[in-house]
Motif scaffolding. Structure first.
Motif, mmCIF file in Angstrom:
data_model
loop_
_atom_site.group_PDB
_atom_site.id
_atom_site.type_symbol
_atom_site.label_atom_id
_atom_site.label_comp_id
_atom_site.label_asym_id
_atom_site.label_seq_id
_atom_site.Cartn_x
_atom_site.Cartn_y
_atom_site.Cartn_z
ATOM 1 N N GLN A 167 0.837 -1.204 0.000
ATOM 2 C CA GLN A 167 0.000 0.000 0.000
ATOM 3 C C GLN A 167 0.870 1.252 0.000
ATOM 4 O O GLN A 167 0.597 2.234 -0.704
ATOM 5 N N ILE A 168 1.933 1.212 0.795
ATOM 6 C CA ILE A 168 2.854 2.347 0.856
ATOM 7 C C ILE A 168 3.586 2.509 -0.479
ATOM 8 O O ILE A 168 3.737 3.609 -1.016
ATOM 9 N N LEU A 169 3.994 1.382 -1.046
ATOM 10 C CA LEU A 169 4.741 1.408 -2.305
ATOM 11 C C LEU A 169 3.853 1.852 -3.468
ATOM 12 O O LEU A 169 4.280 2.629 -4.339
ATOM 13 N N MET A 170 2.608 1.400 -3.464
ATOM 14 C CA MET A 170 1.660 1.763 -4.532
ATOM 15 C C MET A 170 1.423 3.277 -4.554
ATOM 16 O O MET A 170 1.417 3.898 -5.624
ATOM 17 N N HIS A 171 1.258 3.874 -3.382
ATOM 18 C CA HIS A 171 1.040 5.321 -3.324
ATOM 19 C C HIS A 171 2.291 6.090 -3.754
ATOM 20 O O HIS A 171 2.208 7.138 -4.392
ATOM 21 N N PHE A 172 3.455 5.552 -3.414
ATOM 22 C CA PHE A 172 4.730 6.169 -3.816
ATOM 23 C C PHE A 172 4.878 6.120 -5.341
ATOM 24 O O PHE A 172 5.294 7.100 -5.974
ATOM 25 N N ALA A 173 4.516 4.984 -5.938
ATOM 26 C CA ALA A 173 4.594 4.857 -7.401
ATOM 27 C C ALA A 173 3.623 5.822 -8.082
ATOM 28 O O ALA A 173 3.952 6.430 -9.110
ATOM 29 N N ALA A 174 2.444 5.968 -7.508
ATOM 30 C CA ALA A 174 1.460 6.898 -8.075
ATOM 31 C C ALA A 174 1.987 8.330 -8.005
ATOM 32 O O ALA A 174 1.833 9.112 -8.951
ATOM 33 N N PHE A 175 2.626 8.678 -6.902
ATOM 34 C CA PHE A 175 3.238 10.000 -6.751
ATOM 35 C C PHE A 175 4.260 10.251 -7.860
ATOM 36 O O PHE A 175 4.369 11.359 -8.396
ATOM 37 N N HIS A 176 4.979 9.204 -8.253
ATOM 38 C CA HIS A 176 5.969 9.328 -9.329
ATOM 39 C C HIS A 176 5.360 9.165 -10.720
ATOM 40 O O HIS A 176 6.113 9.033 -11.700
ATOM 41 N N GLN A 177 4.023 9.127 -10.792
ATOM 42 C CA GLN A 177 3.319 9.041 -12.085
ATOM 43 C C GLN A 177 3.660 7.758 -12.830
ATOM 44 O O GLN A 177 3.682 7.724 -14.063
ATOM 45 N N ILE A 178 3.936 6.703 -12.072
ATOM 46 C CA ILE A 178 4.214 5.415 -12.711
ATOM 47 C C ILE A 178 2.884 4.720 -12.986
ATOM 48 O O ILE A 178 2.106 4.476 -12.066
ATOM 49 N N GLU A 179 2.655 4.427 -14.223
ATOM 50 C CA GLU A 179 1.381 3.835 -14.662
ATOM 51 C C GLU A 179 1.237 2.429 -14.079
ATOM 52 O O GLU A 179 2.226 1.745 -13.804
ATOM 53 N N TRP A 180 -0.007 1.964 -13.888
ATOM 54 C CA TRP A 180 -0.304 0.743 -13.131
ATOM 55 C C TRP A 180 0.419 -0.496 -13.653
ATOM 56 O O TRP A 180 1.097 -1.201 -12.896
ATOM 57 N N GLN A 181 0.303 -0.756 -14.962
ATOM 58 C CA GLN A 181 0.940 -1.968 -15.489
ATOM 59 C C GLN A 181 2.466 -1.862 -15.387
ATOM 60 O O GLN A 181 3.151 -2.866 -15.155
ATOM 61 N N ASP A 182 2.973 -0.671 -15.538
ATOM 62 C CA ASP A 182 4.413 -0.439 -15.384
ATOM 63 C C ASP A 182 4.833 -0.689 -13.931
ATOM 64 O O ASP A 182 5.879 -1.306 -13.663
ATOM 65 N N TYR A 183 4.003 -0.239 -12.988
ATOM 66 C CA TYR A 183 4.266 -0.470 -11.561
ATOM 67 C C TYR A 183 4.352 -1.969 -11.262
ATOM 68 O O TYR A 183 5.301 -2.435 -10.609
ATOM 69 N N LEU A 184 3.382 -2.735 -11.780
ATOM 70 C CA LEU A 184 3.384 -4.188 -11.555
ATOM 71 C C LEU A 184 4.627 -4.829 -12.175
ATOM 72 O O LEU A 184 5.259 -5.699 -11.566
ATOM 73 N N GLN A 185 4.994 -4.367 -13.384
ATOM 74 C CA GLN A 185 6.153 -4.945 -14.070
ATOM 75 C C GLN A 185 7.444 -4.624 -13.317
ATOM 76 O O GLN A 185 8.344 -5.465 -13.213
ATOM 77 N N ARG A 186 7.544 -3.414 -12.801
ATOM 78 C CA ARG A 186 8.760 -3.048 -12.044
ATOM 79 C C ARG A 186 8.934 -3.947 -10.818
ATOM 80 O O ARG A 186 10.059 -4.307 -10.448
#
Ligand SMILES: [Fe+2]
Lengths: 123, 273
Positions: free
Chosen positions: A60-79
């Motif tokens: 949950q913490i990481l997901m919000h951090f990725a959103a703050f960095h404008q990382i798109e959802w599928q890209d977030y999962l792939q990373r």
């Protein structure tokens, strides 16, 4: 190992626009306030989502951090998958990974309509 | 006076943030269920809506983690998430400090709770409100149960907390609605996102609709984690609503997996007297 400090930093960043402004303008001074290893510090500044996931940051913490960095959802999962492939399984915490590296768990709905999905009243 | 409404719904951020990536036929029926829930809630004419949520580190962290917390402010802000990512613009959400204080005072007679005069909403509350009080002008009393940082709130304590909420509503003159948000089985925010145990969800909601206390408390964290993922820990919010509506029979209005939303999307409510 100071996962607590990594997550405490991200918690404060995620919830405060003031901290976000400082993170963008003077990240070193901000990160100095947290007891971090160089590995953790590098992962937070890059940001290295895959490494942070591997270290055990709560999703949950990481997901919000990725959103703050404008990382798109599928890209977030792939990373995250790339992080596991490169560094190994999640080191601690309950946000581990249980699916296979190449598993497509939640495909995006195809925008090109197939005959079946166009049939009215199929539901 | 007695509770005027008791229901539960999902709160996954994809519901608003990844709307365009879902199968529109399933998605739109889910949104319709949310619209019907809003109509039922409005018909109950609540003076305040108690939202029992499982937050995700918007206010509470492992430096000072309450088992139960209740907000006590005249307004709240949210979402903390990037608005474009969540699909919900930053809002000021109406609260009611005076009513919160009297509500908390009553809840405390039965359960030990923390109170908070500052509270930022994350998707756990903003996604439900986006559908249920879209003008953000109905007073919200936010409630949190620790479903994130182990050791987690025991299920039996979540039930007892729900009983305290019911007693508090009974004791106050205002019309109080209660909505639980969370779960059910899911593995959110990980590469597993989209994995859903539909059988487990159907079984859990069957227990919920029967308002079967013993069956609802017959889980432990290890088996929930194995069968329903870390997101399954959020059943605490549903269990608290069940206790608040003890004796009532529930109806599932919508329960279907939408993997890109990471969860079995759920809307259910109790028939109150
Ligand atoms: Fe959640």
């Amino acid at each position: 190992m100071s996962l607590y400090a990594v997550q405490k930093f991200l918690y404060e960043l995620n919830r405060s626009e003031a901290v976000q402004v400082t993170y963008r303008s003077a990240p070193d001074a901000l990160l100095d306030e947290f007891d971090l290893t160089s590995e953790e510090r590098d992962a937070l500044t890059e940001p290295d989502i895959g490494k942070l996931f591997h270290l055990g940051v709560n999703g949950q913490i990481l997901m919000h951090f990725a959103a703050f960095h404008q990382i798109e959802w599928q890209d977030y999962l792939q990373r995250m998958r790339d992080g596991i492939a490169k560094h190994g399984p999640v080191r601690e915490g309950v946000y581990a990974m249980t699916t296979a590296l190449d598993e497509e768990v939640a495909p995006v709905h195809s925008t090109s309509p197939s005959p079946a999905s166009d049939t009215p009243g199929e539901n | 006076m007695p509770l005027v409404y008791a229901g539960v719904c999902s709160h996954a951020p994809g519901i608003t943030g990844r709307s365009d990536q879902a199968d529109p036929q399933v998605r739109d029926r889910f949104y319709d269920a949310f619209d019907a829930m809003r109509a039922d809630l409005e018909a109950a004419k609540p003076d305040a809506v108690v939202v029992i949520a499982a937050e995700h580190f918007a206010n509470f962290f492992m430096n000072n983690m309450p088992s139960f917390a209740i907000g006590m402010a005249d307004s709240y802000e949210g979402p903390i998430e990037d608005p474009g990512w969540l699909g919900i613009e930053k809002q000021s959400v109406l609260g009611n400090r005076d009513l919160s204080q009297r509500f908390i005072t009553e809840v405390m007679k039965g359960s030990d709770v923390s109170y908070a005069e500052e509270w930022k909403f994350d998707h756990g509350i903003m996604v439900p409100l986006h559908f249920l009080t879209p003008r953000y002008d109905t007073a919200i009393i936010p409630v949190n149960i620790n479903c994130q940082g182990p050791p987690l709130t025991p299920l039996a304590r979540a039930w007892a907390f729900g009983e305290s909420i019911r007693a508090a509503a009974d004791a106050l003159p205002e019309r109080i609605a209660v909505i639980g948000t969370g779960g059910i089985s899911h593995w959110p925010a990980t590469p597993d996102s989209g994995k859903i145990n539909v059988e487990w969800d159907l079984d859990f909601m069957d227990r919920w609709c029967r308002n079967d206390r013993d069956a609802l408390l017959d889980y432990d964290d290890l088996s929930v984690y194995a069968d329903a993922g870390q997101g399954g820990f959020e059943i605490r919010t549903f269990i608290a609503v069940s206790a608040a509506a003890a004796g009532a029979t529930g109806t599932v209005h919508f329960l279907e997996p939408i993997p890109i939303f990471a969860v079995s999307c759920t809307v259910a409510s109790y028939a109150l007297d």
